[in-house]
Every structure is written in C-alpha cells, then in structure tokens.
Design a protein around this motif. Structure first.
Motif, mmCIF file in Angstrom:
data_model
loop_
_atom_site.group_PDB
_atom_site.id
_atom_site.type_symbol
_atom_site.label_atom_id
_atom_site.label_comp_id
_atom_site.label_asym_id
_atom_site.label_seq_id
_atom_site.Cartn_x
_atom_site.Cartn_y
_atom_site.Cartn_z
ATOM 1 N N LEU A 170 11.291 9.766 -29.364
ATOM 2 C CA LEU A 170 12.633 9.793 -29.295
ATOM 3 C C LEU A 170 13.688 10.086 -28.325
ATOM 4 O O LEU A 170 14.567 9.353 -28.012
ATOM 5 C CB LEU A 170 13.179 10.580 -30.969
ATOM 6 N N ALA A 171 12.748 11.336 -27.677
ATOM 7 C CA ALA A 171 13.779 11.579 -26.253
ATOM 8 C C ALA A 171 13.808 10.557 -25.578
ATOM 9 O O ALA A 171 14.614 9.982 -25.213
ATOM 10 C CB ALA A 171 12.806 13.098 -26.077
ATOM 11 N N GLN A 172 13.333 9.640 -25.265
ATOM 12 C CA GLN A 172 13.251 8.587 -23.902
ATOM 13 C C GLN A 172 13.855 7.654 -24.895
ATOM 14 O O GLN A 172 14.451 6.511 -23.844
ATOM 15 C CB GLN A 172 11.919 7.874 -24.154
ATOM 16 N N TYR A 173 13.634 7.741 -26.429
ATOM 17 C CA TYR A 173 15.028 6.475 -26.403
ATOM 18 C C TYR A 173 16.387 6.173 -26.324
ATOM 19 O O TYR A 173 16.989 5.963 -25.882
ATOM 20 C CB TYR A 173 14.595 5.830 -27.732
ATOM 21 N N GLN A 174 16.421 8.428 -26.625
ATOM 22 C CA GLN A 174 18.284 8.311 -26.337
ATOM 23 C C GLN A 174 18.496 7.851 -24.829
ATOM 24 O O GLN A 174 19.197 7.794 -24.886
ATOM 25 C CB GLN A 174 18.103 9.849 -27.206
ATOM 26 N N LYS A 175 16.894 8.902 -24.310
ATOM 27 C CA LYS A 175 17.674 8.790 -23.045
ATOM 28 C C LYS A 175 18.762 7.520 -22.313
ATOM 29 O O LYS A 175 18.712 6.938 -21.760
ATOM 30 C CB LYS A 175 16.455 8.786 -21.782
ATOM 31 N N ALA A 176 17.903 5.509 -23.188
ATOM 32 C CA ALA A 176 18.162 5.212 -22.518
ATOM 33 C C ALA A 176 19.342 5.017 -23.164
ATOM 34 O O ALA A 176 20.089 3.353 -22.532
ATOM 35 C CB ALA A 176 16.988 3.497 -23.176
ATOM 36 N N GLU A 177 19.961 4.971 -24.420
ATOM 37 C CA GLU A 177 21.108 4.918 -24.653
ATOM 38 C C GLU A 177 21.904 5.248 -24.210
ATOM 39 O O GLU A 177 22.476 5.449 -23.650
ATOM 40 C CB GLU A 177 21.252 4.663 -26.572
#
Length: 115
Positions: free
Chosen positions: A108-115
C-alpha cells in the motif's frame, strides 16, 4: 435556480467522492488478495502480468455464476497494484511472505507513492 445548482453540485461531488472511495477500496482488496496469494504460493518471482491474472482469477472465483451482483474486475487498478508490488525490494517481499499484514502495508505504501 441557485438552489437547484447547489443541489446538482452537491450530488456531483458525492459521486466523485464515491468513485474515489471505490477505487481505494478496490486497490486495498487487490493488495490483500495479492499478499494472500503470494503467501500461499510462497513465491515472489511472478511477472506483473501473472499477478494481474491471479487477481482476475481470484475475483472471478469469488462470484457465483448465477449471482446478480457480479464484481467487476478493474484491470487498471489491478495493474497499478501489481506494479507497486513488483517494485518492492526482493528482501521485503521475502520477509512478507509469512506476514500478510506487513505485505499489505508495504504494498500500500508503494502503491500510494505511485499516485
């Protein structure tokens, strides 16, 4: 007239908020599913395309063929989740195979970085 416009704007903003919430919910569902699948299979070496296919299969298995409310698979969201998981360092993926909660948090942390 102004009252109607205010009501229309309110309704439109509610729809946008609901759509954003739904996308976040889908991402969290896909992240949880991906972490569970990898934990079961004890592997982190699949390609992004394999991860997306696994998520698609998981969603399709979860719906009855006779059901009225079949969940739709969001290909774009699944690809973003698979991309986020793929970008995690290999040592993090290996540590998280046995800890689904840690896997979800890291992904989730990696996913939120991409957004």
């Amino acid at each position: 007239m102004k009252k109607r416009l205010a009501i229309m704007l309110f309704m439109a903003s509610c729809g946008v908020a609901q759509a954003a919430d739904q996308a976040g919910s889908e991402a969290e569902t896909y992240i949880a599913g991906l972490c569970a699948l990898n934990g079961e299979q004890q592997t982190t070496s699949a390609s992004k395309e394999d991860y997306v296919q696994q998520l698609k299969n998981m969603i399709m298995r979860g719906s009855a063929p006779y059901g009225m409310d079949k969940p739709e698979f969001n290909q774009d969201e699944a690809e973003k989740v698979a991309d986020a998981y793929s970008k995690l360092p290999e040592d993090v993926k290996q540590r998280n195979l046995k800890d689904a909660e840690a896997c979800k948090k890291a992904t989730l942390a990696q996913y939120q970085k991409a957004e």
